[in-house]
Design a protein around this motif. Structure first.
Motif, PDB file in Angstrom:
ATOM      1  N   ALA A 297      41.454  -3.738   7.373  1.00 25.01           N
ATOM      2  CA  ALA A 297      41.948  -5.119   7.305  1.00 25.01           C
ATOM      3  C   ALA A 297      42.222  -5.529   5.860  1.00 25.01           C
ATOM      4  CB  ALA A 297      40.946  -6.061   7.953  1.00 25.01           C
ATOM      5  N   SER A 298      41.329  -5.172   4.947  1.00 23.79           N
ATOM      6  CA  SER A 298      41.531  -5.497   3.534  1.00 23.79           C
ATOM      7  C   SER A 298      42.761  -4.781   2.985  1.00 23.79           C
ATOM      8  CB  SER A 298      40.305  -5.106   2.710  1.00 23.79           C
ATOM      9  OG  SER A 298      39.185  -5.828   3.131  1.00 23.79           O
ATOM     10  N   GLY A 299      42.939  -3.522   3.360  1.00 23.77           N
ATOM     11  CA  GLY A 299      44.109  -2.772   2.921  1.00 23.77           C
ATOM     12  C   GLY A 299      45.409  -3.377   3.418  1.00 23.77           C
ATOM     13  N   ILE A 300      45.414  -3.835   4.656  1.00 21.43           N
ATOM     14  CA  ILE A 300      46.625  -4.465   5.213  1.00 21.43           C
ATOM     15  C   ILE A 300      46.944  -5.760   4.482  1.00 21.43           C
ATOM     16  CG2 ILE A 300      47.520  -5.630   7.272  1.00 21.43           C
ATOM     17  CD1 ILE A 300      46.079  -3.444   8.919  1.00 21.43           C
ATOM     18  N   VAL A 301      45.918  -6.550   4.182  1.00 18.22           N
ATOM     19  CA  VAL A 301      46.137  -7.807   3.468  1.00 18.22           C
ATOM     20  C   VAL A 301      46.697  -7.545   2.074  1.00 18.22           C
ATOM     21  CG1 VAL A 301      44.949  -9.787   2.427  1.00 18.22           C
ATOM     22  CG2 VAL A 301      44.435  -9.120   4.770  1.00 18.22           C
ATOM     23  N   VAL A 302      46.115  -6.600   1.363  1.00 17.00           N
ATOM     24  CA  VAL A 302      46.587  -6.276   0.013  1.00 17.00           C
ATOM     25  C   VAL A 302      48.011  -5.714   0.069  1.00 17.00           C
ATOM     26  CG1 VAL A 302      46.211  -4.764  -1.977  1.00 17.00           C
ATOM     27  CG2 VAL A 302      44.287  -5.974  -0.941  1.00 17.00           C
TER      28      VAL A 302
END
Length: 60
Positions: A39-44
């Motif tokens: 999820a963090s990777g997708i947001v970034v």
């Protein structure tokens, strides 16, 4: 027999300040960690890949 107000307050204080045991603490499982990582990777990535399009987005 009725308890004095100070006794009730002391019991409430003791129950609020008790620490939790290891069995009660939630664990960070591998699945939860991977979901948070993805999820963090997708947001970034969403922020990174939208930067070249910001001018076009601002025009609309």
């Amino acid at each position: 027999m009725l308890k004095a107000a100070s006794d009730v307050q002391m019991e409430n204080y003791k129950s609020m300040t008790q620490t939790t045991t290891a069995a009660q603490k939630p664990e960070l499982t591998r699945l939860t960690l991977w979901l948070m990582t993805v999820a963090s990777g997708i947001v970034v990535a969403n922020i990174y890949y939208n930067q070249p399009l910001l001018v076009e987005i601002a025009r609309t």
